[in-house]
Design a protein around this motif. Structure first.
Motif, mmCIF file in Angstrom:
data_model
loop_
_atom_site.group_PDB
_atom_site.id
_atom_site.type_symbol
_atom_site.label_atom_id
_atom_site.label_comp_id
_atom_site.label_asym_id
_atom_site.label_seq_id
_atom_site.Cartn_x
_atom_site.Cartn_y
_atom_site.Cartn_z
ATOM 1 N N ASP A 1 29.963 38.222 44.572
ATOM 2 C CA ASP A 1 28.881 38.922 45.626
ATOM 3 C C ASP A 1 29.907 37.736 46.753
ATOM 4 O O ASP A 1 28.144 38.087 47.516
ATOM 5 N N THR A 2 30.516 37.687 46.821
ATOM 6 C CA THR A 2 30.968 37.603 48.256
ATOM 7 C C THR A 2 31.701 38.209 48.460
ATOM 8 O O THR A 2 32.507 38.265 49.437
ATOM 9 N N ILE A 3 31.410 40.158 48.856
ATOM 10 C CA ILE A 3 31.718 41.189 49.037
ATOM 11 C C ILE A 3 32.721 41.272 50.194
ATOM 12 O O ILE A 3 32.852 40.959 51.723
ATOM 13 N N LYS A 4 33.853 41.438 50.532
ATOM 14 C CA LYS A 4 34.886 41.109 51.385
ATOM 15 C C LYS A 4 35.961 43.081 51.257
ATOM 16 O O LYS A 4 36.647 43.104 50.078
ATOM 17 N N ALA A 55 49.534 39.378 44.546
ATOM 18 C CA ALA A 55 48.574 39.407 43.369
ATOM 19 C C ALA A 55 47.063 37.946 44.285
ATOM 20 O O ALA A 55 46.763 38.313 43.459
ATOM 21 N N ALA A 56 48.224 37.188 45.270
ATOM 22 C CA ALA A 56 47.312 36.216 45.275
ATOM 23 C C ALA A 56 45.912 36.815 45.931
ATOM 24 O O ALA A 56 44.861 36.598 46.034
ATOM 25 N N MET A 57 46.066 38.236 46.439
ATOM 26 C CA MET A 57 45.661 39.040 47.833
ATOM 27 C C MET A 57 44.680 39.330 46.763
ATOM 28 O O MET A 57 42.771 40.112 47.039
ATOM 29 N N ALA A 58 44.928 40.377 45.826
ATOM 30 C CA ALA A 58 44.405 41.475 44.834
ATOM 31 C C ALA A 58 43.458 40.343 44.163
ATOM 32 O O ALA A 58 42.513 40.501 44.286
ATOM 33 N N SER A 59 43.220 39.056 43.461
ATOM 34 C CA SER A 59 42.565 38.338 42.917
ATOM 35 C C SER A 59 41.634 37.789 43.836
ATOM 36 O O SER A 59 40.053 37.549 43.703
ATOM 37 N N LEU A 60 41.796 37.782 45.161
ATOM 38 C CA LEU A 60 41.149 36.839 46.166
ATOM 39 C C LEU A 60 40.205 38.289 46.174
ATOM 40 O O LEU A 60 38.533 37.761 46.200
ATOM 41 N N PHE A 61 40.610 39.372 46.660
ATOM 42 C CA PHE A 61 39.740 40.346 46.790
ATOM 43 C C PHE A 61 38.306 40.709 45.758
ATOM 44 O O PHE A 61 37.591 41.375 45.757
ATOM 45 N N VAL A 62 39.192 41.120 43.944
ATOM 46 C CA VAL A 62 38.191 40.832 42.938
ATOM 47 C C VAL A 62 37.203 39.962 42.455
ATOM 48 O O VAL A 62 35.905 39.977 42.503
ATOM 49 N N GLN A 95 35.729 31.935 55.446
ATOM 50 C CA GLN A 95 34.466 30.856 55.435
ATOM 51 C C GLN A 95 33.718 32.125 54.501
ATOM 52 O O GLN A 95 32.383 31.996 54.354
ATOM 53 N N LEU A 96 34.840 31.699 52.775
ATOM 54 C CA LEU A 96 34.313 31.928 51.668
ATOM 55 C C LEU A 96 34.055 30.774 51.162
ATOM 56 O O LEU A 96 34.559 29.541 51.193
ATOM 57 N N PRO A 97 32.897 31.001 49.903
ATOM 58 C CA PRO A 97 32.828 29.576 49.350
ATOM 59 C C PRO A 97 33.374 28.893 48.631
ATOM 60 O O PRO A 97 34.667 29.762 47.814
ATOM 61 N N VAL A 98 33.380 28.183 48.057
ATOM 62 C CA VAL A 98 34.627 26.995 46.939
ATOM 63 C C VAL A 98 34.452 27.776 45.555
ATOM 64 O O VAL A 98 35.847 27.750 45.113
ATOM 65 N N ARG A 99 33.279 28.664 45.447
ATOM 66 C CA ARG A 99 33.443 29.334 44.172
ATOM 67 C C ARG A 99 34.122 30.383 43.897
ATOM 68 O O ARG A 99 34.650 30.932 43.057
ATOM 69 N N THR A 100 33.989 31.020 45.121
ATOM 70 C CA THR A 100 35.366 32.198 45.354
ATOM 71 C C THR A 100 36.509 31.569 45.332
ATOM 72 O O THR A 100 37.815 32.901 44.487
ATOM 73 N N PHE A 101 36.889 30.691 45.781
ATOM 74 C CA PHE A 101 38.091 30.288 45.707
ATOM 75 C C PHE A 101 38.284 29.848 43.902
ATOM 76 O O PHE A 101 39.570 30.025 43.389
ATOM 77 N N SER A 115 38.526 45.107 51.696
ATOM 78 C CA SER A 115 40.546 44.356 51.035
ATOM 79 C C SER A 115 41.349 44.228 52.403
ATOM 80 O O SER A 115 42.614 43.620 52.834
ATOM 81 N N LYS A 116 41.194 45.359 53.341
ATOM 82 C CA LYS A 116 42.218 45.350 54.593
ATOM 83 C C LYS A 116 41.666 43.554 55.602
ATOM 84 O O LYS A 116 42.254 43.624 55.965
ATOM 85 N N GLU A 117 40.644 43.307 54.922
ATOM 86 C CA GLU A 117 39.630 42.065 56.264
ATOM 87 C C GLU A 117 40.718 41.188 55.243
ATOM 88 O O GLU A 117 40.679 40.339 56.355
ATOM 89 N N ILE A 118 40.477 41.339 53.855
ATOM 90 C CA ILE A 118 41.335 40.101 53.584
ATOM 91 C C ILE A 118 42.378 40.436 54.190
ATOM 92 O O ILE A 118 43.786 38.878 53.935
#
Length: 448
Positions: free
Chosen positions: A122-125, A109-116, A79-85, A127-130
């Motif tokens: 400022d929607t901090i998650k 690479a996709a998960m690392a990009s989402l992590f950064v 449930q992250l905002p579209v800006r993060t996407f 790495s294990k949660e992702i």
């Protein structure tokens, strides 16, 4: 004891020469290397970067679509905002253009990009949660929690890729968000009774556009204008509706809008099932729109499929035959997340420090100022040197003769009576000693 004091000191007679200290030039630290972030990239440069990295064109599109789809699925699960996407997809595209497929797994690479992106927006998650969200989407029958030990190693890989992503983007976190501008344009130009249906097509298309390279090629205004035009064409709007949108008012050009629309049409005609809009309309409709836009490009001399295309550079790129695509056994084909085989890329050995600069003009000024101290001037001149030709031994003499032509192993000048320019193994007469005695030849000297 010898007397001490001022009286015992002998005065110097006359001025003494003072030797000037000759100091060698002090070698300071290396100034380092400068990296300038690049917000926009031309299509031609994108293709060149793919060739240099050895990307296989037949697989590159599939991995790009699967990576963006994975980011979108995990984003919705968390449930992250579209800006993060938007931010994650932009970082994902830039990362894949700068690193070879054999060095990492596209899912990591996709998960690392989402992590950064979560940190940037400022929607901090964690790495294990992702990773846990991605794992549960893939294994819905056996869900787990983020405290599971299977995420220990993948978490370290994502944290290692985070550093590479930051270096790739040059610590420049600016990203385009066309959703907000698109909503404003629809409110202004579309009647209220048609706005709901219009935004129902335009907003999913705003997600599909991140499955192309348009977000790293075009500005926010260009993407929003392109989506409005393509949506109006799909819904059968009057051509005056989208022709009334002047690109100059939105700080863009008609050529950039045309390129973005054609990129979307290529996506919908080639990979309709991997998009949100591709299956909602007939394929023939996309092809008809694509034909009309291509005819417009051919009729107008000021338009081109890719603005800023250089034919000379393209001919030079075709001659690059030393580049080989990635192998079929690269880690991109292996499993991701738990038990991943991604390779952690080591930094290249550099003498100086890599510094990231945002202002290109200041970086050029600094480079010119520092370059004066590292410039090496050379003077080329020719010098003629006479070299002695080494003397070879005369194999026919066998060291017996004591005449004028023998050298006796002293390496002195050779006097062969005018025959010094011949073969060293050559003799004036091909005779042996017995024949010389019978014919009355000389018994000593040179011919013995």
């Amino acid at each position: 004891m010898a007397p001490q004091g001022p009286k015992s000191m002998t005065a110097s007679k006359g001025p003494q020469p003072v030797e000037e200290a000759r100091h060698l030039p002090v070698k300071g630290p290396h100034p380092g290397y400068i990296s300038i972030a690049n917000q926009y990239t031309f299509e031609q440069k994108l293709r060149r970067m793919q060739k240099e990295n050895g990307c296989d064109p037949s697989r590159e599109d599939n991995y790009r679509l699967q990576g963006v789809q994975l980011i979108d699925n995990v984003r919705e699960s968390l449930q992250l905002p579209v800006r993060t996407f938007d931010t994650a997809c932009t970082y994902y595209h830039k990362f894949r253009l700068c690193f070879r497929d054999a060095e990492y797994n596209y899912q990591d690479a996709a998960m690392a990009s989402l992590f950064v992106a979560c940190k940037v927006e400022d929607t901090i998650k964690k790495s294990k949660e992702i990773l846990c969200a991605a794992y549960n989407l893939k294994n819905a029958d056996h869900p787990t929690t983020q405290d599971d030990k299977i995420f220990e190693q993948p978490s370290k890989i994502i944290i290692g890729l985070e550093r590479l992503i930051l270096e790739t983007i040059g610590f420049d976190f600016r990203v385009r968000y066309p959703q907000k501008l698109l909503t404003k344009m629809v409110r202004k130009r579309v009647p209220p009774d048609e706005a709901r249906e219009f935004i129902g097509v335009a907003y999913p298309m705003c997600i599909d556009i991140y499955k192309t390279f348009s977000p790293i090629k075009q500005s926010t205004f260009t993407m929003a204008v392109s989506i409005v035009e393509l949506t109006a064409r799909l819904m059968g709007k009057d051509p005056e509706f989208y022709k009334s949108v002047r690109p100059e008012r939105y700080h863009t050009t008609r050529g950039c809008v045309t390129e973005t629309v054609l990129d979307l049409l290529d996506l919908y005609t080639q990979f309709p099932k991997s998009t949100r809009i591709g299956t909602r309309f007939d394929l023939a409709k996309f092809i008809d729109i694509k034909i009309k836009i291509n005819q417009e490009v051919d009729a107008d001399r000021d338009l081109a499929r890719f603005p800023g295309w250089c034919d000379q550079c393209e001919s030079e790129d075709r001659e690059m035959s030393w580049i080989t695509p990635g192998s079929a056994t690269s880690p991109v084909n292996t499993g991701s997340m738990p038990g991943s085989n991604s390779v952690k890329r080591n930094a290249k050995g550099q003498e100086g420090t890599m510094r990231f600069v945002f202002d290109a003009d200041e970086a050029l000024k600094e480079q010119d100022a520092v370059g004066e101290y590292f410039r090496e001037d050379y003077e080329e001149y020719e010098v003629e040197i006479e070299e002695d030709i080494p003397e070879a031994k005369n194999h026919n003499n066998h060291g017996h003769g004591h005449g004028h032509g023998s050298n006796h192993g002293h390496g002195g000048p050779r006097r062969d009576r005018g025959h010094n320019n011949r073969d060293p193994g050559w003799a004036p007469y091909n005779r042996n000693r017995n024949q010389d005695r019978n014919r009355g030849g000389r018994k000593g000297g040179y011919y013995q």
